[in-house]
Design an enzyme around this catalytic site. Structure first.
Site, PDB file in Angstrom:
ATOM      1  N   HIS A  69      14.787  71.725  76.781  1.00 28.82           N
ATOM      2  CA  HIS A  69      15.933  72.064  77.621  1.00 28.82           C
ATOM      3  C   HIS A  69      15.618  73.137  78.661  1.00 28.82           C
ATOM      4  O   HIS A  69      16.540  73.745  79.208  1.00 28.82           O
ATOM      5  CB  HIS A  69      17.119  72.482  76.746  1.00 28.82           C
ATOM      6  CG  HIS A  69      17.649  71.341  75.908  1.00 28.82           C
ATOM      7  ND1 HIS A  69      18.549  71.510  74.889  1.00 28.82           N
ATOM      8  CD2 HIS A  69      17.390  70.014  75.954  1.00 28.82           C
ATOM      9  CE1 HIS A  69      18.818  70.323  74.333  1.00 28.82           C
ATOM     10  NE2 HIS A  69      18.120  69.416  74.962  1.00 28.82           N
ATOM     11  N   CYS A  92      14.398  77.842 100.747  1.00 26.73           N
ATOM     12  CA  CYS A  92      15.388  77.405 101.738  1.00 26.73           C
ATOM     13  C   CYS A  92      16.561  78.376 101.863  1.00 26.73           C
ATOM     14  O   CYS A  92      17.406  78.218 102.737  1.00 26.73           O
ATOM     15  CB  CYS A  92      15.904  76.008 101.389  1.00 26.73           C
ATOM     16  SG  CYS A  92      16.970  75.980  99.950  1.00 26.73           S
ATOM     17  N   ASN A 106      18.653  74.435  57.492  1.00 27.61           N
ATOM     18  CA  ASN A 106      19.834  74.789  58.284  1.00 27.61           C
ATOM     19  C   ASN A 106      20.858  75.486  57.385  1.00 27.61           C
ATOM     20  O   ASN A 106      20.940  75.197  56.202  1.00 27.61           O
ATOM     21  CB  ASN A 106      20.466  73.513  58.877  1.00 27.61           C
ATOM     22  CG  ASN A 106      21.229  73.798  60.155  1.00 27.61           C
ATOM     23  OD1 ASN A 106      20.641  74.145  61.164  1.00 27.61           O
ATOM     24  ND2 ASN A 106      22.536  73.671  60.101  1.00 27.61           N
TER      25      ASN A 106
HETATM   26  P1  NAD Z   1      23.978  74.568  67.776  1.00 23.60           P
HETATM   27  O1  NAD Z   1      24.620  75.845  68.207  1.00 23.60           O
HETATM   28  O2  NAD Z   1      24.690  73.302  68.007  1.00 23.60           O
HETATM   29  O3  NAD Z   1      23.645  74.608  66.212  1.00 23.60           O
HETATM   30  C1  NAD Z   1      23.031  75.671  65.582  1.00 23.60           C
HETATM   31  C2  NAD Z   1      22.828  75.315  64.121  1.00 23.60           C
HETATM   32  O4  NAD Z   1      22.100  76.374  63.522  1.00 23.60           O
HETATM   33  C3  NAD Z   1      24.131  75.142  63.311  1.00 23.60           C
HETATM   34  O5  NAD Z   1      24.046  73.956  62.577  1.00 23.60           O
HETATM   35  C4  NAD Z   1      24.132  76.370  62.381  1.00 23.60           C
HETATM   36  O6  NAD Z   1      24.659  76.055  61.100  1.00 23.60           O
HETATM   37  C5  NAD Z   1      22.671  76.664  62.257  1.00 23.60           C
HETATM   38  N1  NAD Z   1      22.328  78.077  61.987  1.00 23.60           N
HETATM   39  C6  NAD Z   1      22.953  79.201  62.397  1.00 23.60           C
HETATM   40  N2  NAD Z   1      22.282  80.283  61.972  1.00 23.60           N
HETATM   41  C7  NAD Z   1      21.203  79.840  61.285  1.00 23.60           C
HETATM   42  C8  NAD Z   1      20.126  80.467  60.598  1.00 23.60           C
HETATM   43  N3  NAD Z   1      20.002  81.810  60.548  1.00 23.60           N
HETATM   44  N4  NAD Z   1      19.193  79.674  60.001  1.00 23.60           N
HETATM   45  C9  NAD Z   1      19.302  78.320  60.038  1.00 23.60           C
HETATM   46  N5  NAD Z   1      20.298  77.679  60.661  1.00 23.60           N
HETATM   47  C10 NAD Z   1      21.240  78.420  61.273  1.00 23.60           C
HETATM   48  O7  NAD Z   1      22.586  74.574  68.499  1.00 23.60           O
HETATM   49  P2  NAD Z   1      21.580  73.399  68.864  1.00 23.60           P
HETATM   50  O8  NAD Z   1      21.557  72.389  67.778  1.00 23.60           O
HETATM   51  O9  NAD Z   1      20.322  74.091  69.232  1.00 23.60           O
HETATM   52  O10 NAD Z   1      22.130  72.633  70.145  1.00 23.60           O
HETATM   53  C11 NAD Z   1      22.956  73.111  71.131  1.00 23.60           C
HETATM   54  C12 NAD Z   1      22.372  73.339  72.519  1.00 23.60           C
HETATM   55  O11 NAD Z   1      22.576  74.688  72.750  1.00 23.60           O
HETATM   56  C13 NAD Z   1      20.936  73.131  72.811  1.00 23.60           C
HETATM   57  O12 NAD Z   1      20.865  72.277  73.877  1.00 23.60           O
HETATM   58  C14 NAD Z   1      20.379  74.503  73.290  1.00 23.60           C
HETATM   59  O13 NAD Z   1      19.715  74.379  74.527  1.00 23.60           O
HETATM   60  C15 NAD Z   1      21.575  75.328  73.504  1.00 23.60           C
HETATM   61  N6  NAD Z   1      21.525  76.712  73.003  1.00 23.60           N
HETATM   62  C16 NAD Z   1      20.375  77.438  73.040  1.00 23.60           C
HETATM   63  C17 NAD Z   1      20.363  78.731  72.548  1.00 23.60           C
HETATM   64  C18 NAD Z   1      19.081  79.516  72.582  1.00 23.60           C
HETATM   65  O14 NAD Z   1      18.251  79.292  73.447  1.00 23.60           O
HETATM   66  N7  NAD Z   1      18.862  80.413  71.623  1.00 23.60           N
HETATM   67  C19 NAD Z   1      21.525  79.305  72.021  1.00 23.60           C
HETATM   68  C20 NAD Z   1      22.685  78.539  72.001  1.00 23.60           C
HETATM   69  C21 NAD Z   1      22.663  77.250  72.485  1.00 23.60           C
HETATM   70 ZN    ZN Z   2      15.649  75.491  98.077  1.00 22.86          ZN
END
Ligand code: NAD
Ligand code: ZN
Length: 235
Positions: free
Chosen positions: A108, A142, A204
């Site tokens: 992403h 640009c 998870n």
């Molecule tokens: P999500 O927020 O949908 O899910 C996070 C999952 O992690 C949940 O199922 C939760 O139960 C679990 N979780 C929370 N704390 C935890 C821990 N300490 N140990 C294990 N599991 C834990 O996130 P996703 O599945 O990554 O997808 C959502 C989108 O959000 C992605 O596209 C991502 O790019 C973006 N995102 C990125 C970040 C980041 O870069 N850190 C933060 C938030 C969202």
């Molecule tokens: Zn540009």
């Protein structure tokens, strides 16, 4: 894992939770009264780039103050210890990069990279300034509006990353860690790995749609469980 040569790990926001980066799906996922699904889209940006940039500036502030945690550290060690290790991350925070992870595929993109919103042909560039030097930031080529070089809802992933993620499914052990496993196509990888004969495990906090598809689902914090596994693997 002891006998395995090829390990693949898919990570999501849960891996960075212990570092203090909020996940999207949880009580802390909200910013003001907006849901991420309503801000992280090309339409939202086209409608109100200031609002979307305010949200990204706030997230960049938060992430800048965060350090990689034990989950990132263990994954980084494994990335160098196996004959072939691929880490497919949905995270845009670059904490895997800061932990020194090899074979990292950032599906992403990165919140620390920017791109031209106007498509003038400028290659995406890195910008780690916190706070942002100009608001909203502009394209150095640009002078038009810049955008975060992340993949928004409704946008497609880079073909090279999709290909790399596809290839990474040919492995002996596939771990899906800290992802709610609802965002496709990343979420489909675990099924693909399984068809390749990989042993699959989910780590998870909560059960997810992937829980019933894996060989073993471990429910708990990634930073604790990965550290436990690393300890048990140490001869
Ligand atoms: P999500 O927020 O949908 O899910 C996070 C999952 O992690 C949940 O199922 C939760 O139960 C679990 N979780 C929370 N704390 C935890 C821990 N300490 N140990 C294990 N599991 C834990 O996130 P996703 O599945 O990554 O997808 C959502 C989108 O959000 C992605 O596209 C991502 O790019 C973006 N995102 C990125 C970040 C980041 O870069 N850190 C933060 C938030 C969202
Ligand atoms: Zn540009």
């Amino acid at each position: 894992m002891r006998g395995a040569k090829r390990l693949t790990i898919l990570t999501g926001a849960g891996v960075s939770a212990a570092s203090g980066v909020p996940t999207f799906r949880g009580p802390q996922g909200l910013w003001r009264t907006y849901r991420p699904e309503d801000l992280a889209t090309p339409d939202a940006f086209a409608r109100d780039p200031h609002l979307v940039w305010e949200w990204y500036a706030w997230r960049r502030d938060q992430i800048a103050a965060c350090q990689p945690n034990a989950a990132h550290e263990v994954i980084a060690q494994w990335s160098r210890g196996f004959e072939r290790c691929r880490v497919l991350t949905q995270n845009v925070d670059d904490l895997h990069v800061r932990a020194g992870t090899d074979g990292l595929i950032r599906l992403h993109g990165s919140i620390w990279e920017l791109a031209c919103w106007g498509d003038c042909g400028a290659a995406p560039w890195r910008d780690e300034a916190v706070p942002l030097r100009a608001f909203p930031p502009s394209c150095p080529q640009c002078g038009g509006l810049a955008r975060p070089a992340v993949v928004w809802f409704g946008e497609s992933l880079a073909q090279s990353d999709l290909d790399a993620a596809f290839d990474a499914c040919a492995c002996e052990v596939f771990l899906t860690v800290g992802t709610s496993a609802v965002v496709y196509p990343a979420a489909g990888r675990v099924h693909h790995a399984r068809r390749h004969g990989a042993f699959t495990a989910e780590i998870n906090l909560d059960p997810t749609p992937a829980s019933s598809a894996v060989d073993v689902a471990l429910h708990g914090a990634a930073e604790t469980i990965l550290s436990d596994i690393a300890r048990r693997l140490t001869p």
